[in-house]
Design an enzyme around this catalytic site. Structure first.
Site, PDB file in Angstrom:
ATOM      1  N   LYS A  74      61.906  19.221  18.994  1.00 20.34           N
ATOM      2  CA  LYS A  74      61.302  18.968  17.678  1.00 20.34           C
ATOM      3  C   LYS A  74      60.094  19.890  17.428  1.00 20.34           C
ATOM      4  O   LYS A  74      59.983  20.519  16.379  1.00 20.34           O
ATOM      5  CB  LYS A  74      60.882  17.494  17.598  1.00 20.34           C
ATOM      6  CG  LYS A  74      59.933  17.128  16.510  1.00 20.34           C
ATOM      7  CD  LYS A  74      60.610  16.670  15.253  1.00 20.34           C
ATOM      8  CE  LYS A  74      59.598  16.460  14.143  1.00 20.34           C
ATOM      9  NZ  LYS A  74      60.196  16.154  12.879  1.00 20.34           N
ATOM     10  N   LYS A  76      50.288  18.149  12.108  1.00 19.03           N
ATOM     11  CA  LYS A  76      50.445  17.296  13.294  1.00 19.03           C
ATOM     12  C   LYS A  76      51.414  17.950  14.287  1.00 19.03           C
ATOM     13  O   LYS A  76      51.121  18.055  15.483  1.00 19.03           O
ATOM     14  CB  LYS A  76      50.980  15.919  12.871  1.00 19.03           C
ATOM     15  CG  LYS A  76      51.349  15.037  14.045  1.00 19.03           C
ATOM     16  CD  LYS A  76      52.067  13.749  13.644  1.00 19.03           C
ATOM     17  CE  LYS A  76      52.554  13.028  14.900  1.00 19.03           C
ATOM     18  NZ  LYS A  76      53.271  11.800  14.630  1.00 19.03           N
ATOM     19  N   THR A  95      57.436  11.068  16.294  1.00 18.87           N
ATOM     20  CA  THR A  95      57.116  12.410  16.771  1.00 18.87           C
ATOM     21  C   THR A  95      55.829  12.299  17.574  1.00 18.87           C
ATOM     22  O   THR A  95      54.770  11.986  17.005  1.00 18.87           O
ATOM     23  CB  THR A  95      56.894  13.378  15.593  1.00 18.87           C
ATOM     24  OG1 THR A  95      58.075  13.411  14.804  1.00 18.87           O
ATOM     25  CG2 THR A  95      56.590  14.783  16.096  1.00 18.87           C
TER      26      THR A  95
HETATM   27  P1  NAD Z   1      53.956   5.544   8.631  1.00 20.23           P
HETATM   28  O1  NAD Z   1      52.503   5.597   8.864  1.00 20.23           O
HETATM   29  O2  NAD Z   1      54.473   5.370   7.236  1.00 20.23           O
HETATM   30  O3  NAD Z   1      54.632   4.385   9.519  1.00 20.23           O
HETATM   31  C1  NAD Z   1      54.191   4.029  10.800  1.00 20.23           C
HETATM   32  C2  NAD Z   1      54.177   2.508  10.835  1.00 20.23           C
HETATM   33  O4  NAD Z   1      53.892   2.081  12.181  1.00 20.23           O
HETATM   34  C3  NAD Z   1      53.097   1.895   9.937  1.00 20.23           C
HETATM   35  O5  NAD Z   1      53.701   1.023   8.998  1.00 20.23           O
HETATM   36  C4  NAD Z   1      52.184   1.153  10.914  1.00 20.23           C
HETATM   37  O6  NAD Z   1      51.648  -0.038  10.402  1.00 20.23           O
HETATM   38  C5  NAD Z   1      53.146   0.885  12.054  1.00 20.23           C
HETATM   39  N1  NAD Z   1      52.526   0.582  13.348  1.00 20.23           N
HETATM   40  C6  NAD Z   1      51.493   1.209  13.954  1.00 20.23           C
HETATM   41  N2  NAD Z   1      51.264   0.644  15.159  1.00 20.23           N
HETATM   42  C7  NAD Z   1      52.187  -0.359  15.307  1.00 20.23           C
HETATM   43  C8  NAD Z   1      52.481  -1.279  16.323  1.00 20.23           C
HETATM   44  N3  NAD Z   1      51.779  -1.318  17.455  1.00 20.23           N
HETATM   45  N4  NAD Z   1      53.513  -2.133  16.144  1.00 20.23           N
HETATM   46  C9  NAD Z   1      54.239  -2.127  15.014  1.00 20.23           C
HETATM   47  N5  NAD Z   1      54.006  -1.251  13.995  1.00 20.23           N
HETATM   48  C10 NAD Z   1      52.992  -0.396  14.145  1.00 20.23           C
HETATM   49  O7  NAD Z   1      54.556   6.887   9.273  1.00 20.23           O
HETATM   50  P2  NAD Z   1      56.015   7.527   9.030  1.00 20.23           P
HETATM   51  O8  NAD Z   1      55.940   8.564   7.976  1.00 20.23           O
HETATM   52  O9  NAD Z   1      57.013   6.420   8.961  1.00 20.23           O
HETATM   53  O10 NAD Z   1      56.192   8.315  10.418  1.00 20.23           O
HETATM   54  C11 NAD Z   1      56.536   7.673  11.626  1.00 20.23           C
HETATM   55  C12 NAD Z   1      56.787   8.734  12.679  1.00 20.23           C
HETATM   56  O11 NAD Z   1      57.832   9.593  12.232  1.00 20.23           O
HETATM   57  C13 NAD Z   1      55.568   9.627  12.952  1.00 20.23           C
HETATM   58  O12 NAD Z   1      55.508   9.886  14.320  1.00 20.23           O
HETATM   59  C14 NAD Z   1      55.880  10.879  12.141  1.00 20.23           C
HETATM   60  O13 NAD Z   1      55.271  12.035  12.667  1.00 20.23           O
HETATM   61  C15 NAD Z   1      57.386  10.942  12.259  1.00 20.23           C
HETATM   62  N6  NAD Z   1      58.061  11.681  11.192  1.00 20.23           N
HETATM   63  C16 NAD Z   1      57.713  11.466   9.884  1.00 20.23           C
HETATM   64  C17 NAD Z   1      58.384  12.177   8.892  1.00 20.23           C
HETATM   65  C18 NAD Z   1      58.032  11.967   7.429  1.00 20.23           C
HETATM   66  O14 NAD Z   1      58.475  12.754   6.598  1.00 20.23           O
HETATM   67  N7  NAD Z   1      57.290  10.917   7.075  1.00 20.23           N
HETATM   68  C19 NAD Z   1      59.394  13.089   9.221  1.00 20.23           C
HETATM   69  C20 NAD Z   1      59.748  13.245  10.560  1.00 20.23           C
HETATM   70  C21 NAD Z   1      59.072  12.531  11.539  1.00 20.23           C
END
Ligand code: NAD
Length: 296
Positions: A168, A243, A93
Site C-alpha cells: 500500500k 499520511k 492503513t
Molecule cells: P474515519 O476517521 O472516518 O473512521 C475511523 C473510525 O474509527 C472512526 O469512526 C472512529 O470513531 C473509529 N475508532 C477509533 N478508535 C476506535 C476504537 N478503539 N474502536 C472502535 N472504533 C474506533 O477514517 P476512514 O476514512 O474510515 O479511514 C479508516 C482507515 O482507512 C484509515 O487507516 C485510513 O487511512 C484508511 N483509508 C481511508 C481511505 C479514505 O478515502 N477515507 C482510503 C483508503 C484507506
C-alpha cells in the site's frame, strides 16, 4: 455465511460493514462515535456497547481504524475475548511495524491474522469495489478472501505479515510522486503556451503516461471524471496522501531505503496541508505549485 465483528464504522468502515450485511453476513459492530453507530445500525449492523461484546461469538473480526496505535490498542482489548482460530483482519492503513506487532499479538492469542489495507476510497467502499492488499499466511488469506470479496473486487495476497501495508505505501509513494510531477508538467506547459489538451494527448499515449495523468488528470477537461473538474473536491484527500507518504518515509528510514523523491513528495504535501488544503483532493497541489512557482 459468517458472523463478522466490525470495529471502526467511519467513512470507510461504515459502507464496508454495510456491504457485508448485503452479502448475507451477520455483522456486529462497534465505534466510539455515536453518529457512526447510528448510521451502521440503519444499514443492518447490530451495534454493541463495546468491542468485547461485538467480538463475542464472531467467526471473523475486521478493524478499520485511523492509525497503528488505535489498531494495537483495539486488538489488545478484544483478543482475550476472541475464540481460538478466530480470523482477525485489519483493513486500516498503518505503519508496517505496527502491522507486524498486531500479527504477533494475534498469533500469541491463537488467532489467524491478516493485514489488508485498501485502495479505492469511500467511493470504492460504498460500491464494494475496493482493492485489498493482503499480508499473512496462506490459511488466513484463504479464509479471508470470501469475506473481502463482499467488499472489494481485487483481493491480492502480497506475502507474509506486513506485506499488505508495504504494498500500500509503496504504491501510494508512486502515486504521490507521479501526481506532483504531472502537475509540474501541466504548470510548465501553461507557461510555455502549450495547451493542457495537447500535453494530455501526447503524454497519455507516450512515455509520460501514468494513472495520475490518464485517470486523475490534475487539470479540468481531458479526463472529465477527475476531481479537477469539480474544484478539487476529493477523491483522495491531500491529508490522507500525506499520511501515506509519511508512513512510506517511516518505513524507508526503518530499513535504510533511499527514497529521495518520496521524501520530497511528503514535504510538498506537508506544506500543502499546512496551508489549509488537507481536505482538498491531492491533485489540487497543482494550484499550490502554480502559486509557489516564483518562490520555490
Ligand atoms: P474515519 O476517521 O472516518 O473512521 C475511523 C473510525 O474509527 C472512526 O469512526 C472512529 O470513531 C473509529 N475508532 C477509533 N478508535 C476506535 C476504537 N478503539 N474502536 C472502535 N472504533 C474506533 O477514517 P476512514 O476514512 O474510515 O479511514 C479508516 C482507515 O482507512 C484509515 O487507516 C485510513 O487511512 C484508511 N483509508 C481511508 C481511505 C479514505 O478515502 N477515507 C482510503 C483508503 C484507506
Amino acid at each position: 455465511m459468517s458472523t463478522i465483528a466490525f470495529l471502526g464504522l467511519g467513512n470507510m468502515g461504515g459502507p464496508m460493514a454495510a456491504n457485508l450485511v448485503k452479502a448475507g453476513h451477520a455483522v456486529v459492530g462497534f465505534d466510539l462515535v455515536e453518529a457512526a453507530k447510528q448510521a451502521s445500525a440503519a444499514s443492518g449492523v447490530a451495534v454493541k456497547a463495546n468491542a468485547r461484546e461485538a467480538v463475542a461469538g464472531a467467526d471473523a473480526i475486521v478493524t478499520m481504524l485511523p492509525a497503528g496505535r488505535h489498531v494495537l490498542a483495539s486488538w489488545a482489548d478484544f483478543l482475550p475475548g476472541a475464540a481460538p482460530r478466530t480470523l482477525v483482519i485489519d483493513c486500516s492503513t498503518i505503519d508496517v511495524d505496527s502491522a507486524k506487532r498486531a500479527h504477533e499479538a494475534g498469533a500469541a492469542a491463537g488467532a489467524l491474522t491478516l493485514d489488508a489495507p485498501v485502495s479505492g476510497g469511500v467511493g470504492g467502499a460504498t460500491a464494494g469495489t475496493l482493492t485489498f492488499m493482503c499480508g499473512g499466511s496462506d490459511e488466513a488469506f484463504a479464509r479471508a478472501k470470501p469475506i473481502l470479496e463482499a467488499m472489494g473486487k481485487r483481493i491480492v495476497h502480497c506475502g507474509g505479515p506486513g506485506a499488505g501495508q508495504a504494498a500500500k505505501i509503496c504504491n501510494n509513494m508512486i502515486l504521490g510522486a507521479t501526481m506532483i510531477v504531472t502537475c509540474e508538467a501541466f504548470a510548465l506547459a501553461e507557461k510555455l503556451g502549450l495547451s493542457a489538451q495537447a500535453l494530455f494527448d501526447v503524454a497519455s499515449t507516450s512515455s509520460g503516461q501514468s494513472w495520475s495523468l490518464t485517470s486523475y488528470c490534475p487539470v479540468p477537461g481531458p479526463v472529465p471524471a477527475s476531481p479537477a473538474n469539480r474544484d478539487y473536491k476529493p477523491g483522495f484527500a491531500a491529508a490522507l496522501m500525506l499520511k501515506d507518504l509519511r508512513l512510506a518515509q517511516e518505513a524507508a528510514a526503518g530499513v535504510g531505503a533511499a527514497t529521495p523523491l518520496g521524501a520530497e513528495a511528503a514535504q510538498l504535501y506537508a506544506l500543502f496541508v499546512a496551508a489549509g488544503h488537507g481536505g482538498d483532493d491531492f491533485s489540487g497541489v497543482i494550484n499550490f505549485l502554480r502559486g509557489a512557482g516564483r518562490t520555490i
